[in-house]
Design an enzyme around this catalytic site. Structure first.
Site, short mmCIF file in Angstrom:
data_model
loop_
_atom_site.label_atom_id
_atom_site.label_comp_id
_atom_site.label_asym_id
_atom_site.label_seq_id
_atom_site.Cartn_x
_atom_site.Cartn_y
_atom_site.Cartn_z
N LYS A 284 -14.02 -8.81 10.34
CA LYS A 284 -14.05 -9.06 8.89
C LYS A 284 -15.35 -9.77 8.54
CE LYS A 284 -9.08 -9.86 8.11
NZ LYS A 284 -8.76 -8.83 7.13
N ARG A 358 0.39 -3.85 11.42
CA ARG A 358 1.30 -2.71 11.59
C ARG A 358 1.44 -2.34 13.06
NH1 ARG A 358 -2.29 0.92 7.62
NH2 ARG A 358 -2.88 -1.16 6.97
#
Ligand code: BES
Ligand code: ZN
Ligand code: ZN
Length: 519
Positions: A284, A358
């Protein structure tokens, strides 16, 4: 420390330092008019003029404090405005929570040592006074929360005895509501504390120890924790692909509460526990990494809920599953384009190592299905940045194809102030997760947009039998704007609603059986 008690003595017979008055607009008392007139007879004959002079007329958001003296002791009268309370019942209830929270925070500021408040009349809220008590007790804890562990100039702990005036028949109901509120209020603050702790303190090892402690303290909860070796044996390639990048070994935690009734339905709660999310190899940018300590909010919620259930003993079996990892870039971290295989045999192409939530939840859902065959699975996750655009910072995104389950969750959100908003899901979105080289891609195709929904669709692929709902708390887990009792940092989003969902369905056995049988 707050110590909350019920009192069945008359309001003014309670020997406390502060008396709190919840006032409707134009100085109608929402609690007890007689109590106000007592101030006029004993202390301030011109009370109404004084309040008027100081521009307090009970409007929403207003508050005013008056000091008086009785037998050499200082007393404080707190007046808090509720406005007209002419909105929908759930809005009125939220106004009450915020008004009460502002009184609690002001009392904390003044280091008030004891206080009493009367429950307001129930009419504007359309719930019982027992429910009102429960909401206000929970809210007292939430309003008191601050993350100050690392402030060297912190003030002494606030110790206050809070009395709720509940002159009514249903003393058992009130006592239960008090226990519920205390247990849930402190659970919420424990979760908020863990969520606020930074990644150098809370990592998979330390958070799993907290889960273990809860099981040690409660005989009706069992705890299983395993690391990479067992995860490997179970074929959790998806969980491990995230866990491996960190120096801290990933931990897979299962907390189990068994209902007394053997036929009770089973609910599995799966919480995303990324103790820090750097994005991994798909690193990020620094600005987006800010606040990624909050990425274990789902797991923290599930762990404290299990403690709450151990105390409340609902007639539902509950499995709390939290995969705990730190998402780091390293020589052992997953690359983009890697292909991994989850516990149910499905292969996943990792298009972004930043879509790690996920990946770990996929194996958590598979584990729940394989070893516990739950009737219902609810997963709770700070899953997608897109959630902030879809529903903003005041609602969790709720995604489920099961209308009854969805409506029951929405109702719990509405009652508790832990708000949810539904997003659509259907087979068209499923195609967004197609991969050219594996069964699934871990990032939804851009052309579909709706990152929150495509992420939910990815999770759905791992649900086999259970009825399933997904809560994305990415935009509500921290820094909710404009809500005084949520303050800065962690909010505890989802805990109040899930507690209500499980407890109310647990109590109404038939309701949950319907919910289960309809599926
Ligand atoms: N933990 C983030 C989601 C998040 C973002 C939570 C902002 C709170 C605030 C999650 O793991 C993530 O990075 N998701 C990616 C998914 C994308 C790569 C498909 C996102 O939302 O950008
Ligand atoms: Zn991520
Ligand atoms: Zn994440």
């Amino acid at each position: 420390m707050l110590s909350i008690k019920l009192t069945d003595k008359k309001f003014w017979d309670n020997n406390v330092e502060a008396y709190v008055f919840l006032m409707k607009e134009n100085l109608d008392s929402a609690s007890d008019l007689d109590s106000i007139s007592k101030i006029e007879t004993d202390f301030y004959p011109h009370l109404k003029q004084i309040l008027k002079r100081h521009k307090f007329n009970g409007q929403k958001g207003q508050s005013y404090v008056l000091t008086a003296e009785k037998n050499g002791k200082l007393l404080q009268f707190f007046f808090v405005g509720l406005g007209k309370l002419d909105q929908a019942w759930d809005r009125n209830l939220e106004i009450l929570r915020r008004a009460w929270a502002s009184a609690v925070q002001r009392m904390k500021h003044l280091s008030i040592e004891s206080a009493i408040v009367a429950l307001p009349e129930t009419e504007p809220f359309k719930v019982s006074s027992v429910e009102l008590l429960k909401q206000l007790v929970i809210n007292s804890y939430m309003a008191d929360y601050e993350f100050i562990q690392f402030k060297s100039n912190k003030k002494d702990d606030w110790n206050c005895q809070l009395f709720f005036d509940v002159i009514d028949e249903d003393f058992t109901g009130f006592t239960q509501a008090l226990e519920y509120g205390k247990s849930l209020g402190s659970a919420i603050n424990t979760a908020r504390h863990w969520i606020d702790l930074p990644g150098n303190i809370i990592h998979p090892g330390t958070l799993s120890e907290e889960a273990q402690k809860i099981a040690n303290e409660h005989k009706n909860i069992s705890c299983t924790i395993f690391g990479h070796e067992r995860a490997q044996e179970l074929g959790m390639g998806s969980f491990l692909s995230v866990a491996r990048g960190s120096e801290h070994e990933g931990k897979f935690v299962i907390l189990e509460y068994k209902a007394a009734d053997n036929n009770a339905p089973t609910i599995a709660l799966c919480g995303k526990g990324v103790t820090f999310d750097t994005g991994g190899i798909s690193l990020k940018p620094s600005a987006s990494m800010d606040g990624m300590k909050y990425d274990m909010a789902g797991a923290a919620s599930v762990i404290v809920l299990m403690k709450f259930f151990a105390q409340l003993k609902p007639n539902v079996n509950i499995i709390g599953i939290t995969p705990l990892v730190e998402n780091m870039p390293s020589g052992r971290a997953s690359r983009q384009d890697d292909i991994v295989v989850a516990m149910n045999g499905k292969s996943i192409e990792i298009k972004s190592t930043d879509a790690e939530g996920r990946l770990i939840l996929a194996d958590a859902i598979c584990y729940a299905e394989k070893f516990h065959t739950p009737d219902i699975i609810i997963d709770i996750a700070t899953l997608t940045g897109a959630c902030a655009y879809a529903v903003g910072h005041l609602h969790m995104a709720l995604i489920s194809r099961d209308e009854d389950l969805k409506n029951a969750l929405l109702a719990s959100g509405k009652l508790t102030g832990d708000k949810m908003w539904p997003l659509p899901i259907d087979d068209d979105f499923v195609l967004a997760n197609n991969s050219d080289v594996a069964d699934l891609s871990n990032t939804g195709a851009r052309s579909y947009g709706a990152g929150t929904i495509t992420a939910a669709c990815f999770l759905e692929a791992f649900v086999s039998k259970a009825r399933w709902a997904h809560l994305d708390i990415a935009s509500t887990a921290s820094d909710a704007p404009g809500i005084n009792y949520l303050g800065k940092g962690a909010t505890g989003a989802s805990i109040r609603a899930l507690a209500d969902f499980v407890i109310s369905h647990g109590k109404q056995d038939s309701l949950i059986k319907n919910l289960v049988n309809n599926g």
